[in-house]
Design a protein around this motif. Sequence first.
Motif, PDB file in Angstrom:
ATOM      1  N   VAL A  59       0.849  -1.185   0.000  1.00  0.00           N
ATOM      2  CA  VAL A  59       0.000   0.000   0.000  1.00  0.00           C
ATOM      3  C   VAL A  59       0.886   1.236   0.000  1.00  0.00           C
ATOM      4  N   LEU A  66      -5.257   5.479   4.673  1.00  0.00           N
ATOM      5  CA  LEU A  66      -5.577   4.872   3.385  1.00  0.00           C
ATOM      6  C   LEU A  66      -6.875   4.091   3.505  1.00  0.00           C
ATOM      7  N   HIS A  67      -7.715   4.200   2.478  1.00  0.00           N
ATOM      8  CA  HIS A  67      -8.985   3.470   2.469  1.00  0.00           C
ATOM      9  C   HIS A  67      -9.033   2.528   1.282  1.00  0.00           C
ATOM     10  N   PHE A  68      -9.511   1.292   1.530  1.00  0.00           N
ATOM     11  CA  PHE A  68      -9.716   0.303   0.471  1.00  0.00           C
ATOM     12  C   PHE A  68     -11.207   0.101   0.283  1.00  0.00           C
ATOM     13  N   TRP A 109      -6.709   1.046  -3.181  1.00  0.00           N
ATOM     14  CA  TRP A 109      -6.361   1.840  -2.013  1.00  0.00           C
ATOM     15  C   TRP A 109      -6.263   3.306  -2.422  1.00  0.00           C
TER      16      TRP A 109
END
Length: 754
Positions: free
Chosen positions: A179, A205-207, A212
């Motif tokens: 990531v 961080l967003h998935f 990501w």
Amino acid sequence: MKHLVLLCALASCIRSNEVTCGDGRVCPPSNTCDDVNHTCISPSQAAACQGLADGDACTFEGVSGICDIGVCQPLVCGDGIRTGNEACDGDDLGSATCLTAGFYNPDGLACTAFCTFDTSNCVGRCGDGIINGPELCDGSPPDGTCITEGLDAGPLSCGASCGASLAGCARFGWAAEPVPIASSTSISGTSDDDLWVVGDGGAALHFNGAAWTQVPTGITGDLVRVSAAGSDDVWAIDAAEVIHWNGTQWTNANAPAGSYNDISATSGFVAAGTATGIVAWDGTVWQLLGSYAGGAVVAIRSTSATDVWAADAATLWHWNGASWTASLTAQVFSIAEVAADDVWISGSVGSPTFGSLLAHWNGAAWTQYASELAGLYGAITADAPNDVWISENSNAYHFDGVAFETTLPLSAGARGELGDLHSFGPGDVVAVSTNGIVYRYRGQAYVEWDPSLATVPSRSWMDNGDDIFVADTPGHIAHWDGSAWTGTTTIVDSTGFDSVFGTGPDNVWAASGAGTLYRYTTATQSWAKQATAFSGGTVLWGTGSTDMWGFSQTQAGHYDGSDWEMSPFMTVSAATGSSPNDVWALGTNAISHWDGAAWTAVAYPSAQPLVGIASIGANRVVAVDTEYAYTWDGTSWSQALVPVVDGITRIAATAPNQVIVATPTELAQFDGTEWAPMRLPGDQTSNPNASIDTLMITPNTYAMAVALTTQPFVVRGILRTKPWVCEATETECGNGVDDDCDGLIDALDPDCQH
């Protein structure tokens, strides 16, 4: 006569107001003729188009139409004009072709009398059973396997868009996923497609299930923990403040000033641990949570406002909604709270020599488990009392309620230390390392047990992943009980062993090369010599302590719990069955079946010698030669080519959708529909001459003895915390697997509560 004349006069008067058109059509009074379209035009039709151009929409007498030469012509199917909800009308198809109808060639589209598309002359589409256009498949599976697509097991299937579908594929172990973050510290989320990772410099961080994305947080401090209560309710901390994600943006949560170390969020309640105490958010205000007497908080978890666990450097504390009490003396590193009566902690105990600590709270008391690791435990996550994951440096371990199972290395190269683990349910775990790598575990991984025998075992039997027996040529029988091997230095019989078989931990039998029988029970944890009923080359199989079969050269023997009854028989190389009335024996070019009363011959399915046979249910078996699998359905045999290169040497099965075969260097599995290869854990890469010497199976575990070149051998197994195929009921009640996929594991499932 006068009356008749009068009537005729009246009729003549009425007809005098009608309009006769040039084509002979008679229109009502006040109408005009349309000799082109052979119709009558009413005054309202003409009035409806006053001031409108041809082609404009119009309405007359409640009827929709379109202006044509100053007249509002009604729109109907069959008028050649595509209007309203008509897909087409006559030759007016709009811009539609066979391409827009889902076919690969444009020509052939027509219109029906009902103004719908007629595709009968279109050709080439997904679903016609013919591979055409850009299709990789159409109905039947495409070429290739899950392994050729980069996964580890299972068959490819044909997807709805006629491309390869990976739905039946499985991935073994921990899949690395880098990531875009320099240093990561924590991971949380609501599902494996709604994840958050935080780290240095305020990075978050967003998935979203596809990619990501870095999301600004508005702070520059290093984020040390993130906790998600919902997709629009996520909390994170740096050393000085608490921030909140509301589904749109991160904002400062205006928490009291403090030095924050950990945070735990549940619906409507947030608890954060600081250097001086615990503060809580109840959805309206922040306030101190009771009178906390401990030191600086290093870990905190909660399920509600009345159930909070907090640890300082030496003590674990519990909040019950009214007060804090000391619950355990230990240095706790991480807490996993499944429920108020299901809490796990990892840490260390003892001074000056520290040992790893794993302990479980059942709502009334703590149970401490012995350490099996050389290092200290780190992060912990859990789903049930027998489904726990724990980290130690850069390794992940699974605890099944009895013992640890060590998954093979997460990935090659520098992995970094695992800083956090998070679970979304059985077989769905994520981890994050300090160097910015997310690892995903999806339900199965290779594990390794080393029995430390000098020679490769030639025979083996397994009851589950915590009960394995392997026998070698010098005469040792090693037993794995879930935590340690025993019997590795004791020679049971110097002639070696031809067979090891059991029906449970209290009924395990072994037949030596000289024909001597031995029996093992957990009560004695040793092998006791039994009657020498056979002459060698013995094959064992049975259903229980009062129903055991033995086959040796030209004899068959049955044990009823007290004695062996012998009778002449063919030489048998393998035996299997499903019940006392369903036993199969494989001989040289012969197969015999026992129905509870007598043995009868069954047609031999192969022109080549068969190498193994395995039961898949009542009166159903699968037999294999070196290339093909043959399935007996109770009446006849069917044949299937197995996708292996080397010759098949072994077979094991538990059900029609759980069949596995081995060559010396390959594994292949049948899922009830197709055969597909399985990826091995790299033995052939590091050990080119490695070979599979035994094969074992239970409903949720595969295991094999593998001879290596760098060491004598290891026993490798598939750790499964998620079934490949959902069963009708919980098939095993102590394996940590939700066999029937109902969300309840083992003792929590009603199937096991009897």
